[in-house]
Design a protein around this motif. Structure first.
Motif, PDB file in Angstrom:
ATOM      1  N   VAL A  46       7.253  -2.445   1.403  1.00  0.00           N
ATOM      2  CA  VAL A  46       5.795  -2.693   0.118  1.00  0.00           C
ATOM      3  C   VAL A  46       6.392  -3.459  -1.125  1.00  0.00           C
ATOM      4  O   VAL A  46       7.371  -2.093  -1.538  1.00  0.00           O
ATOM      5  CB  VAL A  46       4.966  -1.342   0.982  1.00  0.00           C
ATOM      6  N   ALA A  47       5.753  -4.066  -1.710  1.00  0.00           N
ATOM      7  CA  ALA A  47       5.733  -4.241  -3.138  1.00  0.00           C
ATOM      8  C   ALA A  47       4.432  -5.133  -3.322  1.00  0.00           C
ATOM      9  O   ALA A  47       3.690  -4.877  -3.190  1.00  0.00           O
ATOM     10  CB  ALA A  47       7.028  -5.472  -3.380  1.00  0.00           C
ATOM     11  N   PHE A  48       5.228  -4.272  -5.116  1.00  0.00           N
ATOM     12  CA  PHE A  48       3.688  -5.295  -6.264  1.00  0.00           C
ATOM     13  C   PHE A  48       3.735  -6.641  -6.152  1.00  0.00           C
ATOM     14  O   PHE A  48       4.966  -6.676  -6.801  1.00  0.00           O
ATOM     15  CB  PHE A  48       3.654  -4.419  -7.529  1.00  0.00           C
ATOM     16  N   ASP A  49       2.790  -7.230  -6.022  1.00  0.00           N
ATOM     17  CA  ASP A  49       2.960  -9.269  -6.324  1.00  0.00           C
ATOM     18  C   ASP A  49       2.861  -8.383  -7.343  1.00  0.00           C
ATOM     19  O   ASP A  49       2.571  -8.364  -8.388  1.00  0.00           O
ATOM     20  CB  ASP A  49       1.437  -9.270  -5.701  1.00  0.00           C
ATOM     21  N   ARG A  50       2.671  -9.883  -7.763  1.00  0.00           N
ATOM     22  CA  ARG A  50       2.875 -10.910  -9.423  1.00  0.00           C
ATOM     23  C   ARG A  50       1.548 -10.740  -9.925  1.00  0.00           C
ATOM     24  O   ARG A  50       1.195  -9.733 -11.004  1.00  0.00           O
ATOM     25  CB  ARG A  50       2.839 -12.132  -9.019  1.00  0.00           C
ATOM     26  N   LYS A  88       9.419   2.136   2.458  1.00  0.00           N
ATOM     27  CA  LYS A  88       8.549   1.041   3.343  1.00  0.00           C
ATOM     28  C   LYS A  88       7.741   1.618   3.776  1.00  0.00           C
ATOM     29  O   LYS A  88       6.986   0.174   4.165  1.00  0.00           O
ATOM     30  CB  LYS A  88       9.982   1.769   4.446  1.00  0.00           C
ATOM     31  N   ASP A  89       7.085   2.239   3.309  1.00  0.00           N
ATOM     32  CA  ASP A  89       4.895   2.778   2.827  1.00  0.00           C
ATOM     33  C   ASP A  89       4.870   2.415   1.982  1.00  0.00           C
ATOM     34  O   ASP A  89       3.796   3.064   2.325  1.00  0.00           O
ATOM     35  CB  ASP A  89       4.881   3.799   4.424  1.00  0.00           C
ATOM     36  N   VAL A  90       5.850   2.651   0.440  1.00  0.00           N
ATOM     37  CA  VAL A  90       4.695   2.453  -0.495  1.00  0.00           C
ATOM     38  C   VAL A  90       5.927   1.994  -1.371  1.00  0.00           C
ATOM     39  O   VAL A  90       7.105   1.682  -1.776  1.00  0.00           O
ATOM     40  CB  VAL A  90       5.051   4.660  -0.747  1.00  0.00           C
ATOM     41  N   ALA A  91       5.166   1.504  -2.365  1.00  0.00           N
ATOM     42  CA  ALA A  91       5.303   0.983  -3.586  1.00  0.00           C
ATOM     43  C   ALA A  91       5.534   1.993  -5.226  1.00  0.00           C
ATOM     44  O   ALA A  91       4.041   2.043  -4.684  1.00  0.00           O
ATOM     45  CB  ALA A  91       5.018  -0.447  -3.991  1.00  0.00           C
ATOM     46  N   VAL A  92       6.081   2.720  -5.725  1.00  0.00           N
ATOM     47  CA  VAL A  92       6.490   3.319  -6.585  1.00  0.00           C
ATOM     48  C   VAL A  92       6.303   2.075  -8.315  1.00  0.00           C
ATOM     49  O   VAL A  92       7.784   2.064  -8.499  1.00  0.00           O
ATOM     50  CB  VAL A  92       6.810   4.558  -6.778  1.00  0.00           C
ATOM     51  N   PHE A  93       5.919   2.701  -8.732  1.00  0.00           N
ATOM     52  CA  PHE A  93       5.720   2.162 -10.289  1.00  0.00           C
ATOM     53  C   PHE A  93       5.820   4.312 -11.301  1.00  0.00           C
ATOM     54  O   PHE A  93       4.982   4.307 -11.630  1.00  0.00           O
ATOM     55  CB  PHE A  93       4.371   1.212 -11.358  1.00  0.00           C
ATOM     56  N   SER A  94       6.708   4.427 -11.957  1.00  0.00           N
ATOM     57  CA  SER A  94       7.016   5.523 -12.826  1.00  0.00           C
ATOM     58  C   SER A  94       7.167   4.857 -13.904  1.00  0.00           C
ATOM     59  O   SER A  94       7.690   4.489 -14.534  1.00  0.00           O
ATOM     60  CB  SER A  94       7.948   6.058 -11.628  1.00  0.00           C
ATOM     61  N   ILE A  95       6.583   6.184 -14.827  1.00  0.00           N
ATOM     62  CA  ILE A  95       6.195   5.730 -16.326  1.00  0.00           C
ATOM     63  C   ILE A  95       6.713   7.106 -16.754  1.00  0.00           C
ATOM     64  O   ILE A  95       6.276   8.637 -16.577  1.00  0.00           O
ATOM     65  CB  ILE A  95       4.777   6.353 -16.838  1.00  0.00           C
ATOM     66  N   LYS A 148       0.837   2.405  -4.537  1.00  0.00           N
ATOM     67  CA  LYS A 148       0.660   1.813  -3.619  1.00  0.00           C
ATOM     68  C   LYS A 148       0.261   1.588  -1.874  1.00  0.00           C
ATOM     69  O   LYS A 148       2.449   2.130  -2.102  1.00  0.00           O
ATOM     70  CB  LYS A 148       1.331  -0.073  -3.679  1.00  0.00           C
ATOM     71  N   ARG A 149       0.074   2.015  -1.421  1.00  0.00           N
ATOM     72  CA  ARG A 149       0.156   2.557  -0.021  1.00  0.00           C
ATOM     73  C   ARG A 149      -1.119   2.297   1.237  1.00  0.00           C
ATOM     74  O   ARG A 149      -2.544   1.970   0.875  1.00  0.00           O
ATOM     75  CB  ARG A 149       0.007   3.761  -0.092  1.00  0.00           C
ATOM     76  N   PRO A 150      -0.153   0.637   1.604  1.00  0.00           N
ATOM     77  CA  PRO A 150      -1.389  -0.043   2.306  1.00  0.00           C
ATOM     78  C   PRO A 150      -1.822   0.642   3.223  1.00  0.00           C
ATOM     79  O   PRO A 150      -3.215  -0.032   3.438  1.00  0.00           O
ATOM     80  CB  PRO A 150      -0.497  -1.257   1.725  1.00  0.00           C
ATOM     81  N   ARG A 151      -1.262   1.917   4.204  1.00  0.00           N
ATOM     82  CA  ARG A 151      -2.263   2.388   5.347  1.00  0.00           C
ATOM     83  C   ARG A 151      -3.026   3.209   4.642  1.00  0.00           C
ATOM     84  O   ARG A 151      -3.903   2.747   5.398  1.00  0.00           O
ATOM     85  CB  ARG A 151      -0.917   3.268   5.458  1.00  0.00           C
ATOM     86  N   LEU A 152      -3.337   3.419   3.684  1.00  0.00           N
ATOM     87  CA  LEU A 152      -4.700   3.745   2.384  1.00  0.00           C
ATOM     88  C   LEU A 152      -5.394   2.696   3.183  1.00  0.00           C
ATOM     89  O   LEU A 152      -6.507   3.504   2.284  1.00  0.00           O
ATOM     90  CB  LEU A 152      -4.280   4.315   2.280  1.00  0.00           C
ATOM     91  N   ARG A 153      -5.144   1.119   3.327  1.00  0.00           N
ATOM     92  CA  ARG A 153      -6.456   0.633   2.536  1.00  0.00           C
ATOM     93  C   ARG A 153      -7.821   0.629   2.770  1.00  0.00           C
ATOM     94  O   ARG A 153      -9.254   1.177   2.565  1.00  0.00           O
ATOM     95  CB  ARG A 153      -5.964  -0.962   3.322  1.00  0.00           C
ATOM     96  N   ASN A 154      -7.279   1.010   4.058  1.00  0.00           N
ATOM     97  CA  ASN A 154      -9.448   1.076   4.852  1.00  0.00           C
ATOM     98  C   ASN A 154      -9.631   2.517   4.747  1.00  0.00           C
ATOM     99  O   ASN A 154     -11.043   3.165   5.299  1.00  0.00           O
ATOM    100  CB  ASN A 154      -9.085   0.902   6.308  1.00  0.00           C
ATOM    101  N   ARG A 155      -9.366   3.367   3.952  1.00  0.00           N
ATOM    102  CA  ARG A 155      -9.358   5.066   3.777  1.00  0.00           C
ATOM    103  C   ARG A 155     -10.116   5.267   2.403  1.00  0.00           C
ATOM    104  O   ARG A 155     -10.740   4.349   1.712  1.00  0.00           O
ATOM    105  CB  ARG A 155      -8.744   6.088   4.013  1.00  0.00           C
ATOM    106  N   GLN A 156      -9.288   5.504   1.230  1.00  0.00           N
ATOM    107  CA  GLN A 156      -9.375   6.202  -0.164  1.00  0.00           C
ATOM    108  C   GLN A 156      -9.491   4.871  -0.984  1.00  0.00           C
ATOM    109  O   GLN A 156      -9.969   4.722  -2.218  1.00  0.00           O
ATOM    110  CB  GLN A 156      -8.625   7.268   0.088  1.00  0.00           C
ATOM    111  N   GLY A 157      -8.154   4.211  -0.698  1.00  0.00           N
ATOM    112  CA  GLY A 157      -7.910   3.325  -1.068  1.00  0.00           C
ATOM    113  C   GLY A 157      -6.463   3.168  -1.191  1.00  0.00           C
ATOM    114  O   GLY A 157      -5.379   4.147  -1.681  1.00  0.00           O
ATOM    115  N   MET A 158      -6.041   1.829  -1.622  1.00  0.00           N
ATOM    116  CA  MET A 158      -4.791   2.138  -1.693  1.00  0.00           C
ATOM    117  C   MET A 158      -3.560   2.634  -2.764  1.00  0.00           C
ATOM    118  O   MET A 158      -2.448   2.782  -2.757  1.00  0.00           O
ATOM    119  CB  MET A 158      -3.405   0.292  -0.698  1.00  0.00           C
ATOM    120  N   TYR A 159      -4.452   2.508  -3.874  1.00  0.00           N
ATOM    121  CA  TYR A 159      -3.856   2.304  -5.749  1.00  0.00           C
ATOM    122  C   TYR A 159      -4.477   4.291  -5.607  1.00  0.00           C
ATOM    123  O   TYR A 159      -5.364   4.592  -5.857  1.00  0.00           O
ATOM    124  CB  TYR A 159      -4.383   1.156  -6.452  1.00  0.00           C
ATOM    125  N   SER A 160      -3.860   4.404  -6.438  1.00  0.00           N
ATOM    126  CA  SER A 160      -3.911   5.676  -6.410  1.00  0.00           C
ATOM    127  C   SER A 160      -2.301   5.875  -8.513  1.00  0.00           C
ATOM    128  O   SER A 160      -2.109   5.399  -7.823  1.00  0.00           O
ATOM    129  CB  SER A 160      -3.091   6.451  -5.557  1.00  0.00           C
TER     130      SER A 160
END
Length: 114
Positions: A18-22, A50-57, A71-83
């Motif tokens: 899983v990756a962030f797009d541009r 494999k299942d998450v892309a993380v941007f750490s600050i 970004k967790r695409p598996r949660l796209r249809n539930r709570q939302g894939m961004y957190s």
């Protein structure tokens, strides 16, 4: 003399990550740049698993991240894939639209002017 065809190497399964797009990176780095200019944040790191892309600050380089944008695409249809997740693992904001989720940080930039 018989000629043997070479044995091909076994196909390595492609590891989907899983990756962030541009566009997503543009939104995240725009918000990050505002906080760097304000002197709040100093470093960041990205992990693509494999299942998450993380941007750490990070506030400083040698510390644990103070925030993580995931970004967790598996949660796209539930709570939302961004957190947005805090240092202690608490989910601060979650949703389907990255710009809306990152609005959590807008109130952190507001300061009193004397």
């Amino acid at each position: 003399m018989t000629v043997q065809t070479p044995t091909p190497f076994p196909n390595k399964p492609t590891d989907e990550k899983v990756a962030f797009d541009r566009r997503e990176l543009g939104v995240i780095l725009g918000m990050y740049g505002r906080f760097v200019a304000a002197g709040e944040w100093r470093d960041y790191g990205m992990s693509f698993l494999k299942d998450v892309a993380v941007f750490s600050i990070f506030r400083r380089t040698a510390e644990h991240p103070i925030y993580r944008v995931e970004k967790r695409p598996r949660l796209r249809n539930r709570q939302g894939m961004y957190s947005v997740i805090s240092m202690d693992g608490q989910i601060l904001k979650r949703g389907h639209d990255l710009a809306v989720v990152l609005r959590y940080f807008d109130r952190k930039l507001i300061r009193a002017v004397e």
